[in-house]
Enzyme design. Structure first.
Site, PDB file in Angstrom:
ATOM      1  N   GLU A 163       0.826  -1.219   0.000  1.00 38.12           N
ATOM      2  CA  GLU A 163       0.000   0.000   0.000  1.00 38.12           C
ATOM      3  C   GLU A 163       0.854   1.261   0.000  1.00 38.12           C
ATOM      4  OE1 GLU A 163      -3.183  -0.039   2.896  1.00 38.12           O
ATOM      5  OE2 GLU A 163      -3.339   2.151   2.851  1.00 38.12           O
ATOM      6  N   HIS A 165      -2.508  10.886   0.161  1.00 39.47           N
ATOM      7  CA  HIS A 165      -2.680   9.526  -0.342  1.00 39.47           C
ATOM      8  C   HIS A 165      -2.718   9.488  -1.869  1.00 39.47           C
ATOM      9  CE1 HIS A 165      -3.760   5.413   0.594  1.00 39.47           C
ATOM     10  NE2 HIS A 165      -4.534   5.445  -0.467  1.00 39.47           N
ATOM     11  N   ASP A 200       4.834 -14.216  11.746  1.00 34.59           N
ATOM     12  CA  ASP A 200       3.541 -14.749  11.311  1.00 34.59           C
ATOM     13  C   ASP A 200       2.467 -13.669  11.483  1.00 34.59           C
ATOM     14  OD1 ASP A 200       1.103 -16.037  11.116  1.00 34.59           O
ATOM     15  OD2 ASP A 200       1.742 -17.817  12.207  1.00 34.59           O
ATOM     16  N   LYS A 216      -7.015  -0.770  11.633  1.00 33.47           N
ATOM     17  CA  LYS A 216      -6.468  -1.202  10.336  1.00 33.47           C
ATOM     18  C   LYS A 216      -5.244  -0.350  10.000  1.00 33.47           C
ATOM     19  CE  LYS A 216      -6.031  -1.255   5.669  1.00 33.47           C
ATOM     20  NZ  LYS A 216      -5.105  -0.412   4.903  1.00 33.47           N
TER      21      LYS A 216
HETATM   22  C1  MEV Z   1      -5.649   3.377   5.309  1.00 37.63           C
HETATM   23  O1  MEV Z   1      -4.917   2.249   4.905  1.00 37.63           O
HETATM   24  C2  MEV Z   1      -5.644   3.524   6.805  1.00 37.63           C
HETATM   25  C3  MEV Z   1      -6.507   4.647   7.382  1.00 37.63           C
HETATM   26  O2  MEV Z   1      -7.850   4.507   6.903  1.00 37.63           O
HETATM   27  C4  MEV Z   1      -6.451   4.512   8.865  1.00 37.63           C
HETATM   28  C5  MEV Z   1      -7.411   5.409   9.615  1.00 37.63           C
HETATM   29  O3  MEV Z   1      -8.466   5.770   9.092  1.00 37.63           O
HETATM   30  O4  MEV Z   1      -7.091   5.713  10.786  1.00 37.63           O
HETATM   31  C6  MEV Z   1      -6.023   6.000   6.928  1.00 37.63           C
END
Ligand code: MEV
Length: 439
Positions: A85, A393, A296, A280
């Protein structure tokens, strides 16, 4: 329709390629070419990869990058990350640089306890089972001695074996709940070998335990397996600074920024939809280091998400507060990691990643990984509560889009320049690319 195949694993690699491409691809020659292109030119390395798993056809590459400038407990690290990513490494590096001049990250290992269980069904007298367990306990250790000998020499081994009555959640269900210290090894093989020995000893001992009735002697061992839920294999990483040093320079005062960061964490604590995305982002950092260091990631993911739900509702792994003018931001995560065994000495890139990190102990790696998660979350929240994430991004994503569109190097330079001044949404990139091509 393609027929099932017998003995696929016994085919040579070339035969496997023939079969899979002939039966499951539109253009077998082109497909084989793709698969072959990813073979490693060094036959020894390829052979290693072939043997990591079964039915290897080729290698699946992930970018391996570096996030520099991480000051952790006063030591400077450049953290290797394997991830597909875009933006993750840029975000981690930005957070590392930000905290570099504000005291860096402080990390502490709270515990290193690993867990394994033997799951039992027993419908007899509870008192007799308890007595049996008391009597068999020394033999459980003794029978596993050949497995534990080396680990004990290094200071690890089995730390406890307890009989747990679980009949309140499942009829006739008991466990041997066992804890281990596996030092620098993740310890899965060690733990599972011990557990399978405990199971064998238990079955044999029950047969010979004269106080048991005939039915009780046949207590059923359902399975013996480590647990990836390791709430006492825990690490904490933290950053803090006086609020007035929180100048993120994005048209927001330090006070407002601190407040918004605390709010963002509060929301993730109480709202599972947000908590999942929040975590995430943390896993973007954690998984990338876990992968680069040959650990792992499935085990770590499963354990961490269980920990995030330990109080009954899925919640944030990070915490934030402002107290007496100090902004504090921290994470607590369970991480069962290894820096010896497994892939660590086999995979050339894993070995190199560990070398770049100064050949860390498992405890130091726990600290580094937790910091990567915290940095990632700090960077994500910083963007979210200020500019939004799309700005940074999409710029990072620009190259991916241009590559997908088949842009030449010259076109990439022109369009990267163009999108320094314009919002790089997907459709804007496609339009600008088409315009450039036709001009
Ligand atoms: C993207 O990979 C991760 C985010 O969505 C995490 C978040 O919203 O805190 C930017």
């Amino acid at each position: 329709m393609t027929k099932p195949i017998e003995g696929f694993s016994k085919l040579t690699k070339a035969e496997k390629l023939d079969w899979i491409t002939a039966n499951f691809t539109d253009n077998p020659e082109a497909a084989k070419e793709v698969l072959r292109r990813y073979w490693h030119p060094d036959k020894k390395v390829q052979h290693l990869h072939d043997e990591f798993i079964e039915n290897t056809l080729t290698n699946y590459y992930l970018p391996f990058g570096i996030s520099p400038n991480f000051l952790i407990n006063d030591t400077l690290y450049a953290i290797p990350m394997a991830i597909e990513e875009s933006s993750v490494i840029a975000a981690a590096s930005k957070a590392a640089k930000f905290w570099l001049t504000r005291g860096g990250f402080k990390a502490t290992v709270i515990g290193t306890e690993k867990i394994g269980q033997v799951h039992l069904m027993y419908s007899g007298n509870k008192e007799r089972l308890k007595n049996f367990f008391e009597e068999i306990q020394p033999r459980l250790y003794a029978d596993a001695a050949s497995i534990t000998k080396n680990m004990e020499k290094r200071g690890g081994g089995i730390t406890a074996i307890a009989l747990r009555d679980k009949t309140n959640i499942l009829e006739n269900y008991y466990q041997l709940h066992c804890t281990f210290e596996t030092l620098d090894a993740m310890g899965a093989n060690f733990i599972n070998s011990c557990l399978e020995q405990f199971a064998a000893t238990l079955k044999d001992g029950a047969q010979q335990y004269s106080t048991f009735t005939e039915t009780e002697k046949n207590l059923e061992v359902v399975m013996a397996i480590l647990s990836n839920y390791v709430p006492n294999c825990l690490v904490r990483a933290e950053v803090s600074c006086p609020i007035d040093q929180l100048n993120v320079g994005e048209k927001i005062s330090s006070e407002d920024f601190a407040k918004k960061m605390v709010r963002a964490v509060e929301i993730a604590k109480v709202e599972p939809h947000r908590a999942v995305t929040h975590n995430k982002g943390i896993m973007n950092g954690i998984d990338a280091v876990i992968l680069a260091t040959g650990n792992d990631f499935r085990a770590v993911e499963a354990g961490i998400h269980a920990y995030a739900a330990k109080d009954g509702q899925y919640s944030s792994l990070t915490h934030a507060e402002v107290e007496n003018g100090i902004f504090r931001f921290w994470i607590e995560v369970p991480l069962a990691l290894g820096t010896v065994g497994g892939l660590t000495s086999l995979h050339p890139l894993v070995k190199l990643a560990l070398e770049i990190l100064g050949k860390p102990s498992a405890e130091t790696l726990m600290q580094i990984v937790a910091v990567a998660g915290l940095a990632q979350n700090f960077a994500a929240l910083r963007s979210l509560v200020t500019t939004g994430i799309q700005e940074g991004h999409m710029k990072m994503h620009l190259l991916n889009i241009l590559n997908q569109l088949g842009a030449t190097e010259d076109e990439k330079v022109t369009l990267t320049e163009h999108f320094k001044k314009n919002a790089a949404t997907h459709s804007a990139v496609v339009t600008a690319f088409k315009k450039l091509r036709t001009s």
